[in-house]
Design a protein around this motif. Structure first.
Motif, PDB file in Angstrom:
ATOM      1  N   LEU A   3      74.593   1.818 -39.023  1.00 43.43           N
ATOM      2  CA  LEU A   3      75.286   0.566 -39.332  1.00 43.43           C
ATOM      3  C   LEU A   3      76.176   0.741 -40.558  1.00 43.43           C
ATOM      4  CD1 LEU A   3      75.369  -2.535 -38.684  1.00 43.43           C
ATOM      5  CD2 LEU A   3      73.665  -2.775 -40.486  1.00 43.43           C
ATOM      6  N   LEU A   4      75.630   1.370 -41.566  1.00 44.12           N
ATOM      7  CA  LEU A   4      76.377   1.529 -42.811  1.00 44.12           C
ATOM      8  C   LEU A   4      76.243   2.975 -43.268  1.00 44.12           C
ATOM      9  CD1 LEU A   4      77.798  -0.229 -45.126  1.00 44.12           C
ATOM     10  CD2 LEU A   4      75.636   0.030 -46.318  1.00 44.12           C
ATOM     11  N   GLU A   5      77.366   3.547 -43.653  1.00 47.21           N
ATOM     12  CA  GLU A   5      77.333   4.923 -44.115  1.00 47.21           C
ATOM     13  C   GLU A   5      78.119   5.000 -45.422  1.00 47.21           C
ATOM     14  OE1 GLU A   5      78.565   7.510 -40.989  1.00 47.21           O
ATOM     15  OE2 GLU A   5      77.949   9.286 -42.102  1.00 47.21           O
ATOM     16  N   VAL A   6      77.446   5.371 -46.485  1.00 54.68           N
ATOM     17  CA  VAL A   6      78.115   5.501 -47.779  1.00 54.68           C
ATOM     18  C   VAL A   6      78.169   6.984 -48.098  1.00 54.68           C
ATOM     19  CG1 VAL A   6      77.968   4.937 -50.234  1.00 54.68           C
ATOM     20  CG2 VAL A   6      77.259   3.264 -48.541  1.00 54.68           C
ATOM     21  N   THR A  29      72.652   6.350 -45.766  1.00 50.95           N
ATOM     22  CA  THR A  29      72.973   5.658 -44.521  1.00 50.95           C
ATOM     23  C   THR A  29      71.925   4.577 -44.287  1.00 50.95           C
ATOM     24  OG1 THR A  29      71.665   7.218 -43.263  1.00 50.95           O
ATOM     25  CG2 THR A  29      74.034   7.654 -43.390  1.00 50.95           C
ATOM     26  N   LEU A  30      72.320   3.599 -43.493  1.00 51.80           N
ATOM     27  CA  LEU A  30      71.418   2.492 -43.188  1.00 51.80           C
ATOM     28  C   LEU A  30      71.541   2.215 -41.690  1.00 51.80           C
ATOM     29  CD1 LEU A  30      69.672   0.265 -44.650  1.00 51.80           C
ATOM     30  CD2 LEU A  30      71.697  -1.154 -44.542  1.00 51.80           C
ATOM     31  N   GLU A  31      70.415   2.185 -41.013  1.00 51.80           N
ATOM     32  CA  GLU A  31      70.426   1.900 -39.578  1.00 51.80           C
ATOM     33  C   GLU A  31      70.358   0.399 -39.347  1.00 51.80           C
ATOM     34  OE1 GLU A  31      70.862   4.219 -37.338  1.00 51.80           O
ATOM     35  OE2 GLU A  31      70.705   5.864 -38.795  1.00 51.80           O
ATOM     36  N   GLU A  34      67.315  -1.974 -40.493  1.00 52.77           N
ATOM     37  CA  GLU A  34      66.499  -1.267 -41.482  1.00 52.77           C
ATOM     38  C   GLU A  34      66.511  -1.998 -42.818  1.00 52.77           C
ATOM     39  OE1 GLU A  34      65.919   3.341 -42.930  1.00 52.77           O
ATOM     40  OE2 GLU A  34      67.904   2.642 -42.410  1.00 52.77           O
ATOM     41  N   ARG A  35      65.397  -1.909 -43.553  1.00 54.21           N
ATOM     42  CA  ARG A  35      65.343  -2.550 -44.862  1.00 54.21           C
ATOM     43  C   ARG A  35      65.257  -1.479 -45.947  1.00 54.21           C
ATOM     44  NH1 ARG A  35      61.845  -5.196 -41.631  1.00 54.21           N
ATOM     45  NH2 ARG A  35      60.051  -4.181 -42.611  1.00 54.21           N
ATOM     46  N   LEU A  36      66.261  -1.484 -46.815  1.00 59.86           N
ATOM     47  CA  LEU A  36      66.377  -0.458 -47.839  1.00 59.86           C
ATOM     48  C   LEU A  36      66.233  -1.089 -49.221  1.00 59.86           C
ATOM     49  CD1 LEU A  36      67.386   2.564 -48.484  1.00 59.86           C
ATOM     50  CD2 LEU A  36      69.622   1.515 -48.772  1.00 59.86           C
ATOM     51  N   GLY A  37      65.422  -0.492 -50.077  1.00 57.84           N
ATOM     52  CA  GLY A  37      65.275  -0.992 -51.440  1.00 57.84           C
ATOM     53  C   GLY A  37      66.047  -0.109 -52.403  1.00 57.84           C
ATOM     54  N   THR A 221      60.395  -3.258 -48.085  1.00 64.04           N
ATOM     55  CA  THR A 221      61.351  -2.288 -47.532  1.00 64.04           C
ATOM     56  C   THR A 221      60.675  -1.116 -46.827  1.00 64.04           C
ATOM     57  OG1 THR A 221      61.429  -1.023 -49.576  1.00 64.04           O
ATOM     58  CG2 THR A 221      62.977  -2.848 -49.364  1.00 64.04           C
ATOM     59  N   GLN A 222      61.490  -0.452 -45.997  1.00 63.57           N
ATOM     60  CA  GLN A 222      60.992   0.734 -45.292  1.00 63.57           C
ATOM     61  C   GLN A 222      61.415   2.015 -45.997  1.00 63.57           C
ATOM     62  OE1 GLN A 222      63.243  -0.760 -42.174  1.00 63.57           O
ATOM     63  NE2 GLN A 222      61.510  -1.276 -40.865  1.00 63.57           N
ATOM     64  N   ARG A 223      62.648   1.968 -46.550  1.00 63.18           N
ATOM     65  CA  ARG A 223      63.107   3.143 -47.297  1.00 63.18           C
ATOM     66  C   ARG A 223      63.563   2.692 -48.666  1.00 63.18           C
ATOM     67  NH1 ARG A 223      67.221   6.731 -46.335  1.00 63.18           N
ATOM     68  NH2 ARG A 223      68.435   5.044 -45.429  1.00 63.18           N
ATOM     69  N   MET A 224      63.603   3.582 -49.625  1.00 65.82           N
ATOM     70  CA  MET A 224      64.093   3.187 -50.942  1.00 65.82           C
ATOM     71  C   MET A 224      64.893   4.271 -51.636  1.00 65.82           C
ATOM     72  SD  MET A 224      60.544   3.065 -53.115  1.00 65.82           S
ATOM     73  CE  MET A 224      61.131   3.028 -54.803  1.00 65.82           C
ATOM     74  N   LEU A 225      65.800   3.818 -52.507  1.00 66.20           N
ATOM     75  CA  LEU A 225      66.575   4.712 -53.365  1.00 66.20           C
ATOM     76  C   LEU A 225      66.153   4.434 -54.796  1.00 66.20           C
ATOM     77  CD1 LEU A 225      70.234   3.825 -52.274  1.00 66.20           C
ATOM     78  CD2 LEU A 225      68.795   5.570 -51.277  1.00 66.20           C
TER      79      LEU A 225
END
Lengths: 330, 339
Positions: A3-6, A29-31, A34-37, A221-225
């Protein structure tokens, strides 16, 4: 296609005293769904990251290199009109302070209907119906009454629900929430986070949750930075990062939490504080605070090394990975 | 009572209300053809009794607007109570004149939430720290004052050679260290800290908390610690007082409160803390919002959001009762054994 690619995003603020790089080489990237923190201390670049995705940066800030692709389209190169059709429509943003987000001189209803009419061809009556439905979705009591009320008539938690309802109005694919519960009390925070989680799950909406609260990130969230001084230093599945942090900074952050220490004992603190963005040390930006610092940390930027499902930017990891490789070759 | 002998600060049956009705002209209004005068108040504290024991860290927690900061400010004498008493070592201090209050000011110091606002931007750090010492010890020689400043700066981990700098040259964590140094400069016995770490980042919070714990050990300090962060309370507090809408709902030793919260509000508050371990929040959902302190609900202030409320809760105000395990709780449900 994600969905999103940085990719290799650099954001620069050109000041009289010289350019300040707020983001350096940020890629992720974000699918769909997906929930990203995104976590980090103040000044780490979390909010700038959120703003730069939908290009809300205002002068002197600008994207100096790199790209943001949303469903394959490069957002940085879109014409303002095209960008407007994505902003608020496909990607919506929720900010920290709902009192600042809502217009104090317009009723809730006017603000919601305005947003719908700007993006959809529909009658005012239909727009009102949609607005009511969204208010019900965020569990606001007596939604008909709220449409005619002004923001100051509502409590903080209620206002943040309204902001979420506005964010959901046009059924976006991605919500960027910048510290959505920081201004709220714990009991209200728990309600709002639970609500956002359910809404995202039901409608398959992707979420970027920017916060400094590791507890919230671990629950939602499922993934985090993890960001530090404008760079991503660790990323991976939330559970793995939290239970088995690899980067010394992430470890330090976890250990500094009061719930990790024995009551009455001293907390494990990270010495010093984050350097100002104008003078980030050479090599790894964490090197003045790191307890495992080596010679190479002062000279070269650490590359990303894989560790399980995580990626960590630390020379220690890079070295141990190399050792493993050499072992294999022997 | 053993409790009283050991207590440093005693708050008894404290009330504080703030008028929000404006001046006389604002209060006048026509109603049904008659001119009436209407007065409205925010009832910030409604009958709080607490005693702070020597050497302990008593934490007061609650959501915003529950009156915890008002308690702190009233104890310090920054606000005058509407009713009730505050005593320090058994002496009543809430009705003293400024001059009579002076010796107590030296023993009681305060640390504020926002170090950006609580340090004078036009004073150097040296001047900021010198002021309280000179004010409270007029006979002290200049060289002694200088040594004292260097000592407190060292004790909070700020380099004494930075004394000539202004507060804007420091980061948030350093500024908070400086406000702690200012509080420690007059060798107080009792420190009221109003959300001292909530404006700071996690890694800096740990530094400041450690510093406060060190100071407590070395100087045998007593803290009244106001916060909304329960994780900090669990780590730092000896006893915890939970407040809701200006009243005390539960008072218990920290360990006990966290392992066995009794008041329904405390239970909900505990369950709402975002934890790292568990996956999905399994919290007790409270219905509705906190009522305004302008029109207090009748009976128990929590009854509108309480899942266990019954007719008695709606009518009768519960009082703090001591349970067998040492917890004090103000709840009809607990008293009747139905919660």
């Amino acid at each position: 296609m994600p969905l999103l690619e940085v990719n290799n995003l650099d954001v620069c603020f050109g000041l009289r005293s010289g350019a300040v790089k707020a983001l350096r080489d940020v890629s992720f990237t974000l699918e769909r769904g997906e929930r990203l923190g995104v976590v980090g201390e103040s000044g780490a670049g979390k909010s700038v990251l959120g703003f730069s995705i939908i290009n809300l940066l205002s002068r002197p800030g600008h994207i100096s290199s790199g790209s943001v692709h949303f469903e394959g389209k490069d957002l940085a190169s879109l014409a303002p009109g095209e960008l407007r059709s994505i902003r608020g429509n496909r990607i919506s943003m929720i900010f920290q302070d709902p009192m600042m987000t809502l217009n104090p001189v317009l009723t809730i209803g006017v603000q919601m209907i305005e947003c719908l009419l700007a993006h959809r061809r529909m009658s005012k009556a239909d727009a009102k119906r949609v607005a009511l439905k969204k208010l019900q979705q965020v569990q606001i009591p007596s939604p008909e009454k709220r449409l005619d009320q002004y923001p100051h008539e509502l409590s903080g938690g209620m206002r943040q629900r309204i902001v979420i309802a506005i964010g959901l109005l046009l059924d976006p694919d991605l919500i960027i929430a910048d510290e959505p519960t920081t201004a709220l009390d714990v009991t209200i925070q728990a309600e709002i986070m639970d609500l956002m989680l359910n809404l995202c799950e039901q409608n398959n909406v992707a979420l970027i949750l920017i916060t400094h609260d590791l507890g919230v990130v671990s629950q939602v969230t499922q993934r985090m930075l993890v960001m530090y001084a404008g760079r991503i230093i660790e990323q991976g599945p939330t559970k793995e990062v939290i239970n088995d942090a690899q980067h010394p900074y992430t470890q330090g952050l976890m250990n500094a939490l009061p719930q990790m220490a024995i009551p009455g004992q001293k907390l494990n603190q990270i010495k010093g504080s984050m350097p100002p963005l104008q003078d980030i040390p050479k090599g790894c930006s964490f090197n003045p605070r790191c307890e495992y610092v080596m010679d190479i940390c002062h000279q070269a930027l650490p590359p990303f090394t894989r560790s399980g499902n995580c990626q960590v930017a630390c020379h220690m990891m890079a070295e141990s990975a190399q050792d493993k490789l050499q072992l294999k070759e022997v | 009572m053993a409790e009283q002998n050991n207590s440093l600060v005693q708050i008894s049956d404290l009330y504080k209300r703030f008028s929000i009705s404006g001046d006389l002209l604002d209060q006048l209004q026509f109603k049904g053809g008659k001119l009436t005068r209407r007065k409205e108040y925010v009832h910030a504290i409604n009958g709080v009794s607490l005693s702070v024991m020597k050497g302990e860290a008593l934490c007061v927690v609650g959501e915003s607007g529950c009156g915890k900061s008002t308690v702190a400010r009233t104890v310090m004498g920054l606000l005058t109570p509407t009713a009730g008493q505050i005593s320090y070592r058994g002496e009543r201090i809430d009705n003293l004149s400024d001059k009579q209050m002076l010796p107590y000011r030296k023993k009681m110091q305060m640390i504020f939430q926002n170090p950006y606002a609580s340090l004078n931007p036009r004073m150097t750090i040296m001047e900021t720290l010198k002021e309280p010492i000179r004010f409270h010890n007029p006979s002290m020689a200049a060289s002694e004052i200088r040594d004292k400043i260097a000592e407190v700066m060292l004790s909070v981990g700020v380099d004494p050679s930075w004394g000539e700098r202004y507060s804007h040259e420091f980061s948030g964590g350093q500024r908070q260290r400086i406000s702690i140094a200012r509080a420690l400069a007059v060798d107080p016995e009792f420190i009221v800290a109003d959300e001292p770490i909530s404006a700071l980042d996690v890694s800096i919070q740990a530094q400041v908390l450690n510093l406060m714990m060190e100071a407590q050990e070395q100087r045998n300090l007593t803290y009244l610690f106001i916060t909304h962060d329960l994780a900090v309370v669990e780590h730092f507090g000896t006893r915890v007082a939970v407040m809701y809408l200006g009243t005390l709902c539960e008072l218990a030793p920290t360990k006990q409160l966290f392992s066995n919260p009794r008041h329904p509000y405390t239970q909900a508050l505990m369950s709402a803390i975002p934890r790292l371990e568990d996956n999905r929040p399994d919290y007790i959902k409270l219905s509705g919002e906190v009522p305004t302190p302008v029109n207090l609900p009748t009976g128990c202030v929590f009854h509108g959001r309480c899942p266990h409320a019954n007719e008695r809760c709606r009518q009768e105000i519960p009082t703090l009762t001591l349970l067998d395990d040492g917890t004090q709780v103000a709840c009809h449900g607990v008293e009747e054994n139905r919660v």
